[in-house]
Design a protein around this motif. Structure first.
Motif, mmCIF file in Angstrom:
data_model
loop_
_atom_site.group_PDB
_atom_site.id
_atom_site.type_symbol
_atom_site.label_atom_id
_atom_site.label_comp_id
_atom_site.label_asym_id
_atom_site.label_seq_id
_atom_site.Cartn_x
_atom_site.Cartn_y
_atom_site.Cartn_z
ATOM 1 N N TYR A 24 -2.432 -5.211 4.642
ATOM 2 C CA TYR A 24 -3.595 -4.328 4.536
ATOM 3 C C TYR A 24 -3.846 -3.645 5.868
ATOM 4 C CZ TYR A 24 -8.250 -2.845 2.932
ATOM 5 O OH TYR A 24 -9.341 -2.109 2.545
ATOM 6 N N SER A 25 -4.125 -2.352 5.845
ATOM 7 C CA SER A 25 -4.482 -1.602 7.046
ATOM 8 C C SER A 25 -5.981 -1.333 7.033
ATOM 9 C CB SER A 25 -3.710 -0.276 7.094
ATOM 10 O OG SER A 25 -4.229 0.565 8.112
ATOM 11 N N ASP A 61 -5.822 -9.472 4.489
ATOM 12 C CA ASP A 61 -4.898 -8.642 3.716
ATOM 13 C C ASP A 61 -5.254 -8.597 2.232
ATOM 14 O OD1 ASP A 61 -3.295 -7.744 5.807
ATOM 15 O OD2 ASP A 61 -2.020 -9.520 5.763
ATOM 16 N N ASP A 67 -6.860 2.311 7.535
ATOM 17 C CA ASP A 67 -6.545 3.109 6.346
ATOM 18 C C ASP A 67 -7.326 2.673 5.109
ATOM 19 O OD1 ASP A 67 -4.672 4.655 7.730
ATOM 20 O OD2 ASP A 67 -3.078 3.197 7.362
ATOM 21 N N ASN A 68 -8.093 1.576 5.217
ATOM 22 C CA ASN A 68 -8.886 1.079 4.083
ATOM 23 C C ASN A 68 -8.029 0.810 2.851
ATOM 24 O OD1 ASN A 68 -11.271 1.160 5.517
ATOM 25 N ND2 ASN A 68 -11.822 3.200 4.800
ATOM 26 N N GLY A 69 -6.852 0.222 3.044
ATOM 27 C CA GLY A 69 -6.034 -0.062 1.868
ATOM 28 C C GLY A 69 -4.740 -0.780 2.210
ATOM 29 N N ARG A 70 -4.073 -1.238 1.170
ATOM 30 C CA ARG A 70 -2.790 -1.908 1.327
ATOM 31 C C ARG A 70 -1.696 -0.885 1.618
ATOM 32 N NH1 ARG A 70 -2.832 -6.735 -3.294
ATOM 33 N NH2 ARG A 70 -4.872 -7.574 -2.673
ATOM 34 N N VAL A 71 -0.819 -1.256 2.541
ATOM 35 C CA VAL A 71 0.256 -0.346 2.938
ATOM 36 C C VAL A 71 1.632 -0.939 2.677
ATOM 37 C CG1 VAL A 71 -1.151 0.831 4.664
ATOM 38 C CG2 VAL A 71 0.141 -1.208 5.327
ATOM 39 N N GLY A 72 1.696 -2.108 2.053
ATOM 40 C CA GLY A 72 2.978 -2.725 1.757
ATOM 41 C C GLY A 72 2.825 -4.198 1.443
ATOM 42 N N THR A 73 3.949 -4.899 1.449
ATOM 43 C CA THR A 73 3.969 -6.351 1.241
ATOM 44 C C THR A 73 4.993 -6.961 2.194
ATOM 45 O OG1 THR A 73 5.687 -6.278 -0.475
ATOM 46 C CG2 THR A 73 3.384 -6.126 -1.215
ATOM 47 N N ASP A 110 -9.146 -2.191 -1.788
ATOM 48 C CA ASP A 110 -8.917 -0.844 -1.258
ATOM 49 C C ASP A 110 -10.239 -0.091 -1.141
ATOM 50 O OD1 ASP A 110 -6.227 -1.306 -1.086
ATOM 51 O OD2 ASP A 110 -5.701 -0.201 -2.894
#
Length: 212
Positions: free
Chosen positions: A92-93, A43, A96-102, A47
């Motif tokens: 991290y997704s 995670d 999606d190559n990026g963070r999507v939340g916490t 990105d």
């Protein structure tokens, strides 16, 4: 609510068990079976649009390089969990190559917690120096077994396109021995799942005893 003498910050002092190993070696499954709180080090990937991401000769992002990872942020989260027993950590997704939340990770009454990922060995020395480390393990299997597990997982989760997964899988299978050797050189103890499970239980019991 701010910390004050009337509302002191929560404490934990549980230490981390770092679990490394080649991609597909069973780190996540081992961590889940342990029943301990788990910090997913994947995670902390950068990105996909981060200009500092390392590149392979063909121009593709080298997601297997430690330079693709926020090392300092991972150590900061481990330190916060050790000191406070909880931390806000990214989600991290990979598709999606990026963070999507916490989300908030809480340790509860655990005597230890796990931080697992392919880069876990990279922070063994620093965690040890800061008094955060309980144990550091490197899961190892046969290269073919690891490759098959990795491919099944990555296809099931839709992590990347099949051609990308096959190229990466072939590269990692050739490099498996050197990956394990490097993680051992960084301070991890190489073992298979059953021995790793025994060491995790010992670390948890020891942590519960020392934090009572």
């Amino acid at each position: 609510m701010s910390d004050s003498p009337m509302n002191p910050a929560p404490t934990s002092h549980a230490r981390v068990i770092l679990i490394s190993g080649p991609s597909g070696s069973g780190k996540s499954s081992l961590a889940e079976r342990s029943g301990l709180p788990v910090l997913q080090l994947d995670d902390f990937y950068k990105d996909g649009d981060d200009p500092t991401l390392p590149r392979l000769p063909d121009g593709a992002v080298d997601w297997d390089s430690p330079l693709a990872w926020h090392r300092d942020q991972a150590i900061a989260a481990i330190r916060t969990l050790h000191e406070r027993g909880r931390a806000e950590v990214p989600v991290y997704s990979i598709p999606d190559n990026g963070r999507v939340g916490t989300h908030t990770l809480e340790l509860g009454e655990a005597g230890a917690f796990i931080a697992e990922g392919i880069f876990a060995a990279e922070i063994v020395a620093e965690c040890r120096e800061q008094g955060l480390l309980s144990d550091a393990l490197c899961l190892r299997n046969g290269a073919l077994t690891t490759a098959w597990r990795r491919l099944r997982r990555d296809v099931r989760e839709g992590r990347k396109s099949l051609p990308v997964l096959l190229r990466r899988g072939a590269r990692l299978m050739r490099a498996e021995r050197s990956i394990v050797d490097r993680q051992v050189s960084l301070g991890s103890y190489a073992c298979a799942g059953p021995e790793a499970e025994r060491r995790i239980r010992v670390a948890d019991r020891a942590g519960r005893f020392t934090t009572v």
